[in-house]
Design a protein around this motif. Structure first.
Motif, PDB file in Angstrom:
ATOM      1  N   ALA A 287      -1.141  10.343  12.168  1.00  0.00           N
ATOM      2  CA  ALA A 287      -0.718   9.169  12.947  1.00  0.00           C
ATOM      3  C   ALA A 287       0.607   8.693  12.378  1.00  0.00           C
ATOM      4  O   ALA A 287       0.810   8.715  11.160  1.00  0.00           O
ATOM      5  CB  ALA A 287      -1.749   8.048  12.842  1.00  0.00           C
TER       6      ALA A 287
ATOM      7  N   ARG B 265      -2.541   3.276  14.008  1.00  0.00           N
ATOM      8  CA  ARG B 265      -2.716   4.365  14.975  1.00  0.00           C
ATOM      9  C   ARG B 265      -3.686   5.430  14.502  1.00  0.00           C
ATOM     10  O   ARG B 265      -4.079   6.308  15.273  1.00  0.00           O
ATOM     11  CB  ARG B 265      -1.370   4.961  15.314  1.00  0.00           C
ATOM     12  N   GLY B 266      -4.064   5.374  13.225  1.00  0.00           N
ATOM     13  CA  GLY B 266      -5.082   6.296  12.738  1.00  0.00           C
ATOM     14  C   GLY B 266      -6.494   5.746  12.919  1.00  0.00           C
ATOM     15  O   GLY B 266      -7.462   6.417  12.634  1.00  0.00           O
TER      16      GLY B 266
ATOM     17  N   SER C 220       0.885   4.080  -2.789  1.00  0.00           N
ATOM     18  CA  SER C 220       0.712   5.467  -2.333  1.00  0.00           C
ATOM     19  C   SER C 220       1.728   6.383  -2.997  1.00  0.00           C
ATOM     20  O   SER C 220       1.390   7.489  -3.433  1.00  0.00           O
ATOM     21  CB  SER C 220       0.872   5.545  -0.809  1.00  0.00           C
TER      22      SER C 220
ATOM     23  N   SER D 179      -6.982  12.172  11.658  1.00  0.00           N
ATOM     24  CA  SER D 179      -6.409  11.130  12.517  1.00  0.00           C
ATOM     25  C   SER D 179      -5.569  10.160  11.697  1.00  0.00           C
ATOM     26  O   SER D 179      -4.574   9.627  12.180  1.00  0.00           O
ATOM     27  CB  SER D 179      -7.520  10.355  13.221  1.00  0.00           C
ATOM     28  N   ASN D 180      -5.988   9.921  10.468  1.00  0.00           N
ATOM     29  CA  ASN D 180      -5.243   9.031   9.590  1.00  0.00           C
ATOM     30  C   ASN D 180      -3.927   9.659   9.167  1.00  0.00           C
ATOM     31  O   ASN D 180      -2.878   9.008   9.188  1.00  0.00           O
ATOM     32  CB  ASN D 180      -6.099   8.718   8.349  1.00  0.00           C
TER      33      ASN D 180
ATOM     34  N   HIS E 108     -15.214   7.140  12.451  1.00  0.00           N
ATOM     35  CA  HIS E 108     -14.039   6.622  11.750  1.00  0.00           C
ATOM     36  C   HIS E 108     -13.288   7.764  11.091  1.00  0.00           C
ATOM     37  O   HIS E 108     -13.836   8.828  10.866  1.00  0.00           O
ATOM     38  CB  HIS E 108     -14.466   5.671  10.624  1.00  0.00           C
ATOM     39  N   THR E 109     -12.057   7.468  10.673  1.00  0.00           N
ATOM     40  CA  THR E 109     -11.465   8.333   9.666  1.00  0.00           C
ATOM     41  C   THR E 109     -11.899   7.765   8.315  1.00  0.00           C
ATOM     42  O   THR E 109     -12.394   6.641   8.232  1.00  0.00           O
ATOM     43  CB  THR E 109      -9.932   8.375   9.771  1.00  0.00           C
TER      44      THR E 109
ATOM     45  N   ALA F 249      -4.640   7.090   1.612  1.00  0.00           N
ATOM     46  CA  ALA F 249      -3.546   6.116   1.725  1.00  0.00           C
ATOM     47  C   ALA F 249      -2.213   6.826   1.519  1.00  0.00           C
ATOM     48  O   ALA F 249      -1.247   6.610   2.264  1.00  0.00           O
ATOM     49  CB  ALA F 249      -3.722   4.984   0.708  1.00  0.00           C
TER      50      ALA F 249
ATOM     51  N   ARG G  91      -6.947   4.013  24.697  1.00  0.00           N
ATOM     52  CA  ARG G  91      -6.838   3.863  23.241  1.00  0.00           C
ATOM     53  C   ARG G  91      -6.901   2.387  22.948  1.00  0.00           C
ATOM     54  O   ARG G  91      -6.421   1.585  23.731  1.00  0.00           O
ATOM     55  CB  ARG G  91      -5.482   4.429  22.834  1.00  0.00           C
TER      56      ARG G  91
ATOM     57  N   ARG H 243      -9.945   4.795  14.572  1.00  0.00           N
ATOM     58  CA  ARG H 243     -10.732   5.422  15.637  1.00  0.00           C
ATOM     59  C   ARG H 243     -11.964   4.613  16.018  1.00  0.00           C
ATOM     60  O   ARG H 243     -12.571   4.900  17.041  1.00  0.00           O
ATOM     61  CB  ARG H 243     -11.144   6.847  15.232  1.00  0.00           C
ATOM     62  N   HIS H 244     -12.379   3.647  15.210  1.00  0.00           N
ATOM     63  CA  HIS H 244     -13.601   2.913  15.603  1.00  0.00           C
ATOM     64  C   HIS H 244     -13.226   1.793  16.575  1.00  0.00           C
ATOM     65  O   HIS H 244     -12.180   1.176  16.457  1.00  0.00           O
ATOM     66  CB  HIS H 244     -14.346   2.363  14.384  1.00  0.00           C
TER      67      HIS H 244
ATOM     68  N   TYR I 213      -6.839  -1.219   8.500  1.00  0.00           N
ATOM     69  CA  TYR I 213      -7.792  -0.408   9.264  1.00  0.00           C
ATOM     70  C   TYR I 213      -9.054  -1.129   9.721  1.00  0.00           C
ATOM     71  O   TYR I 213      -9.708  -0.685  10.646  1.00  0.00           O
ATOM     72  CB  TYR I 213      -8.207   0.815   8.450  1.00  0.00           C
ATOM     73  N   ALA I 214      -9.450  -2.182   9.023  1.00  0.00           N
ATOM     74  CA  ALA I 214     -10.743  -2.792   9.356  1.00  0.00           C
ATOM     75  C   ALA I 214     -10.586  -4.120  10.082  1.00  0.00           C
ATOM     76  O   ALA I 214     -11.576  -4.755  10.412  1.00  0.00           O
ATOM     77  CB  ALA I 214     -11.586  -2.971   8.090  1.00  0.00           C
TER      78      ALA I 214
ATOM     79  N   HIS J  72      -1.226   8.927   4.401  1.00  0.00           N
ATOM     80  CA  HIS J  72      -0.733   8.101   5.510  1.00  0.00           C
ATOM     81  C   HIS J  72       0.669   7.577   5.230  1.00  0.00           C
ATOM     82  O   HIS J  72       1.543   7.651   6.077  1.00  0.00           O
ATOM     83  CB  HIS J  72      -1.695   6.926   5.721  1.00  0.00           C
ATOM     84  N   TYR J  73       0.855   7.035   4.058  1.00  0.00           N
ATOM     85  CA  TYR J  73       2.065   6.252   3.796  1.00  0.00           C
ATOM     86  C   TYR J  73       3.124   6.949   2.949  1.00  0.00           C
ATOM     87  O   TYR J  73       4.285   6.557   2.983  1.00  0.00           O
ATOM     88  CB  TYR J  73       1.679   4.947   3.094  1.00  0.00           C
TER      89      TYR J  73
ATOM     90  N   MET K 273      -8.472  13.299  18.513  1.00  0.00           N
ATOM     91  CA  MET K 273      -8.169  13.443  17.084  1.00  0.00           C
ATOM     92  C   MET K 273      -6.776  12.901  16.817  1.00  0.00           C
ATOM     93  O   MET K 273      -6.590  12.022  15.983  1.00  0.00           O
ATOM     94  CB  MET K 273      -8.248  14.899  16.641  1.00  0.00           C
ATOM     95  N   ILE K 274      -5.765  13.417  17.525  1.00  0.00           N
ATOM     96  CA  ILE K 274      -4.399  12.935  17.368  1.00  0.00           C
ATOM     97  C   ILE K 274      -3.841  12.652  18.753  1.00  0.00           C
ATOM     98  O   ILE K 274      -3.918  13.494  19.645  1.00  0.00           O
ATOM     99  CB  ILE K 274      -3.534  13.959  16.612  1.00  0.00           C
TER     100      ILE K 274
ATOM    101  N   LEU L 180       0.829  -1.206   0.000  1.00  0.00           N
ATOM    102  CA  LEU L 180       0.000   0.000   0.000  1.00  0.00           C
ATOM    103  C   LEU L 180       0.865   1.258   0.000  1.00  0.00           C
ATOM    104  O   LEU L 180       0.504   2.283  -0.592  1.00  0.00           O
ATOM    105  CB  LEU L 180      -0.929  -0.019   1.228  1.00  0.00           C
ATOM    106  N   GLU L 181       2.002   1.149   0.650  1.00  0.00           N
ATOM    107  CA  GLU L 181       2.955   2.254   0.705  1.00  0.00           C
ATOM    108  C   GLU L 181       3.527   2.537  -0.691  1.00  0.00           C
ATOM    109  O   GLU L 181       3.670   3.689  -1.097  1.00  0.00           O
ATOM    110  CB  GLU L 181       4.056   1.777   1.656  1.00  0.00           C
TER     111      GLU L 181
ATOM    112  N   LEU M  99     -10.508   6.630   5.459  1.00  0.00           N
ATOM    113  CA  LEU M  99      -9.973   5.398   4.882  1.00  0.00           C
ATOM    114  C   LEU M  99     -10.424   4.172   5.690  1.00  0.00           C
ATOM    115  O   LEU M  99     -10.650   3.090   5.156  1.00  0.00           O
ATOM    116  CB  LEU M  99      -8.442   5.466   4.831  1.00  0.00           C
ATOM    117  N   GLU M 100     -10.547   4.385   6.980  1.00  0.00           N
ATOM    118  CA  GLU M 100     -11.005   3.343   7.894  1.00  0.00           C
ATOM    119  C   GLU M 100     -12.454   2.960   7.592  1.00  0.00           C
ATOM    120  O   GLU M 100     -12.811   1.776   7.582  1.00  0.00           O
ATOM    121  CB  GLU M 100     -10.866   3.953   9.293  1.00  0.00           C
TER     122      GLU M 100
END
Lengths: 550, 550
Positions: free
Chosen positions: B380, A383-384, A135, B376-377, B128-129, B339, A408, A386-387, A343-344, B342-343, B449-450, A131-132, B131-132
């Motif tokens: 992080a 770490r991003g 990206s 948050s995504n 959620h954020t 993505a 957390r 939130r759910h 994330y999920a 984030h990355y 948030m962060i 994914l990186e 992407l999440e």
């Protein structure tokens, strides 16, 4: 100042290509025999070229053609590639067509990558997780040309990838919308594609390959090779981790350890009353070893990075479980499934080659530059995120109990290994081979697959070490030693401290979990060989030849 | 056991829809006046329904129709939605059509979300954020029906999203391949779409909306509103962080603080010789405030989550910078850009409402359930990242110096805030309002948030606190107090310890950075008002009316 140099350059390439191919170019399609002419016309020296090397399907025809270009005309290419799987993927460096590489995984070619790098023929930009890398295609590494593979195309260039969609949509989007050139090899050119996976107006050239693209069944594990130790470890995983945290959404590694877990869901886990409570939603390729759990109603859904050879008919017959297109075949998507794995999912569980005293793990060994594929992404605390979910909250609570930090959640990241691997190599070491590789390959930092502070549990045949509950570096080290068996690291344990960790539930042995080791036999496996898997699928699963002895 | 219940259920819905619409259904398209009939036929009670509420474009016609369905026929819907921006998005709960919600951001409607939740009319699954949330669409929350918005469609259902592609591809893919129903409102039905953003065979129903979809210019900041304090902070950010770490790839927040940084790139940063050294690649919407930096050649590329109203012609004329389709307009993509944020980025810098003594920050306030969108995504540490860059390595080194841990890079996460916000509310607090909201809204953990352990720097008008270099909780607290100015938190500092932190470079004042505060005037801004931005764009940028006073 000119602001459309990319567009102008693209137009020049297209014009050269048209001139080179003349009336052999039929709309977007050209004869396979003219591929070198197209590539010579469309590619410029120094280009960033993304060759679709996936985990499974390979744009092998295009890769072969690229490697055989004239290095006096085309050279210094910067290759972008998820996976280096085929010899051609390195021939391109050997022959001087390309000189630079950014990639994710090179398992089968890792030794040759290292040799070419040290010979100065291959300059590695960086090793990424999938994914990186995708990206970066959208940020600082957009491909100038991409060479991809699909099942079929129509005359407008609409592509059908079939079940192995994999990286294709991400690569094409990044290339096409930065005025790059998109070239695709297809198995067939058809009047109408069964479904559109990539719109035709994102595609420039289509060539029907003389052979179907190469594809590898990477995720097939023959249950016959699962050992009773692996059965025991799988029982501990299920009772000590899956049930303990109520893990509903997860990703598994591809080894025999996790195949054993998959095969114990409909037997052992069912006997513990865990159906509907664990393992409902998966970010996973269609592992054949998951068939019995699917048939038992354990698994509600599977979203996949890629597909798996031989699983086509089974997937087609289980549309409630898999992601299925209007044509009845699967659509996978490595980018979205990696995002989902990060994330999920509440848990990643997989194996490794080496673990050090801080819990850092790596599959890097001296003389081999292999990369990590997607494991680092899925084996990292997200770490991003939130759910909340019960599993995530419980892990986070254990990590923070008694600490003055804001609450957390945390992802469960489990490393499952036998204390000794093949050839009696200890899995636990004082110092990772990654350090040596770092020096050999002149990397800035050692190539760690999963960092110790992201690992929550280490599971061996000796037990489970819960690193979440360790409060000091020393406790963590002793927890690791405490499950490291007869390896030198294990023998170096402070026996008293390990007993104390066991009293506190930080280390759990099979007996602490109420697991009767005598039951850990292969009889517990829902399928004991490939034929059992075929039987469990009602004959729908058709293993590739190499996995069949009948 | 039946394995194709989803497909059968889909067929039943399609059949009901065809029956309800009769010959008013022309291929996939139906008259706007019949939308309620379609929704009544296609939606079942309890369905997960994804309504495309983006940051910018809104499927407002479909949202309105949904809210006005008969709750006796359609109720208990589980809404999935990135953004709740319009009153209709809550009317659906008020009227009893829906009862459950999973979402990312509800800024404009946050108070009403809280009221409906406490009245028991809206049951929040989780915040959620982005992407999440998309990730869960592929795992445990696939939409049964999605209601989306596009610019145009052809008669096959091929969709053109125009520059505001945003969430559309991710939503449709998740829905279509789990046998869900895809319904789209378009501004126009055309013979041939300018480009295909979503293939027609993923789309079930198309309706031409009586009005173009609603769209909000969320990322436009009038430079006239930037204060001299913000100019000073921007100078510190550029000299003390961007230059210090050599930040090439980044994402900015959307406030005036970061708009000031954007406007100082071609002036102040240029004068420091930083062109080509910082701010080359961006994961960012097309912020109008970035125009002068683009024109100055500071910015090499921008990949966007969505677009921005008024920027269309400018983007069209700068195809080297933005991601442009064959039709000449931008393609954005929130999933891939998140993505990338984030990355593929070395830094996130943005603002917040409150920061506590551990550095945890939140925009949550009592009585408002707002969510965090994508911050948050992007804010992080991306612990799955493996590729190195100078900025990432330096941040990681500062965090680990003198510690016995394996080397690792780290993302720069910068919170930029004035010590007092509007109405003299202190930005630094002993206890976040998020704790109170947690109790009000019965959340499992406070909505942060962060998290403090992801924040690397806090920047205020008093200076920069480098949290990476703090070695104890106490140092971290004093570093935060040391830039908290005259807030109670700031006044509570241990002056001696703060001086010590300053000696060690953990706290840096403007003067420590060699910044002459007298130069921090609005004259440094490359554009001082909207007209300047238009001028900088060569007249290509056309601000929405509300931003124009000419």
């Amino acid at each position: 100042m000119s602001w459309n140099t990319l567009q102008q350059n693209r137009d020049a390439r297209l014009q050269r290509a048209r001139a080179a191919l003349g009336n052999e170019l039929d709309g977007k399609s050209l004869p396979a025999a003219r591929i070198a002419d197209l590539l010579h016309a469309a590619i410029e020296c120094g280009d960033r070229v993304c060759l679709e090397g996936n985990n499974q399907k390979q744009a092998d025809f295009l890769g072969h053609a690229l490697a055989n270009l004239n290095p006096e005309l085309v050279n210094d290419l910067h290759m972008l590639q998820s996976v280096l799987a085929l010899p051609e993927h390195l021939d391109v460096f050997e022959r001087g067509v390309a000189s630079r590489l950014d990639f994710s995984f090179s398992g089968p070619q890792a030794a040759r990558v290292a040799r070419l790098a040290s010979a100065g023929k291959l300059n590695i930009g960086a090793i990424h997780t999938y994914l990186e890398l995708f990206s970066r295609y959208f940020i600082d590494l957009p491909p100038r040309v991409c060479l991809i593979a699909a099942e079929s195309a129509d005359r407008h260039g609409n592509l059908y990838t079939g079940p192995n969609t994999e990286d294709t949509p991400a690569i094409v989007e990044a290339t096409a919308f930065k005025q790059g050139i998109v070239i695709v090899q297809v198995n067939q050119i058809v009047d109408k594609v069964p479904r559109v996976d990539v719109p035709g107006d994102w595609v420039d050239f289509v060539v029907q390959s003389p052979r179907p693209y190469y594809i590898e069944p990477l995720f097939t594990r023959d249950p016959a090779q699962i050992s009773e130790i692996q059965v025991l470890m799988a029982m501990m995983a299920i009772k000590g981790i899956y049930a303990e945290y109520g893990v509903q959404r997860l990703n598994h590694g591809i080894g025999f350890d996790t195949a054993a877990i998959e095969l114990l869901l409909p037997t052992y886990a069912e006997s513990l009353g865990l159906k509907g409570k664990i393992g409902k939603h998966w970010a996973l390729n269609p592992h054949p070893a998951l068939i019995p759990a699917i048939e038992a109603g354990f698994v509600q859904s599977v979203h996949s990075f890629g597909s798996e050879l031989g699983m086509e008919d089974y997937i087609h017959a289980r549309p409630d479980v898999f992601a299925i297109g209007p044509d009845g075949t699967m659509r996978s998507n490595r980018a979205m499934c990696q995002a989902a794995g990060h994330y999920a999912c509440d848990m990643f569980i997989g194996s490794t080659l080496q673990i050090d005293l801080q819990g850092n793990s790596s599959t890097a060994t001296a003389g081999r530059i292999a990369g990590f594929g997607g494991a680092s992404n899925m084996g990292a605390d997200a770490r991003g995120r939130r759910h909340a979910s019960p599993a995530w909250l419980k892990a986070g609570q254990q990590a923070r109990e008694g600490r003055n930090t804001i609450p957390r959640g945390q992802k469960l990241v489990v490393q499952i290994v036998e204390t000794f691997r093949e050839h009696m190599q200890p899995a636990f070491v004082e110092r990772l081979d990654a350090w040596e590789l770092m020096e050999q390959a002149k990397m800035a930092i050692p190539p760690v697959m999963i960092y110790g502070d992201d690992v929550t549990h280490i599971l061996t045949e000796e037990g489970i070490a819960n690193l979440l509950m360790c409060r000091t570096d020393e406790e963590r080290e002793q927890a690791i030693r405490g499950v490291a068996g007869y390896t030198p690291v294990g023998l170096g344990r402070d026996a008293k401290m390990v007993e104390n960790l066991r009293d506190r539930g930080i280390i759990q042995r099979a007996e602490d979990l109420g697991i009767d080791k005598r039951l850990a036999t292969r009889d517990l496996l829902a399928a004991r060989n490939m034929k059992d898997l075929v039987r469990a699928s009602g004959g729908l699963y058709q293993p590739p030849k190499r996995f069949r002895n009948w």
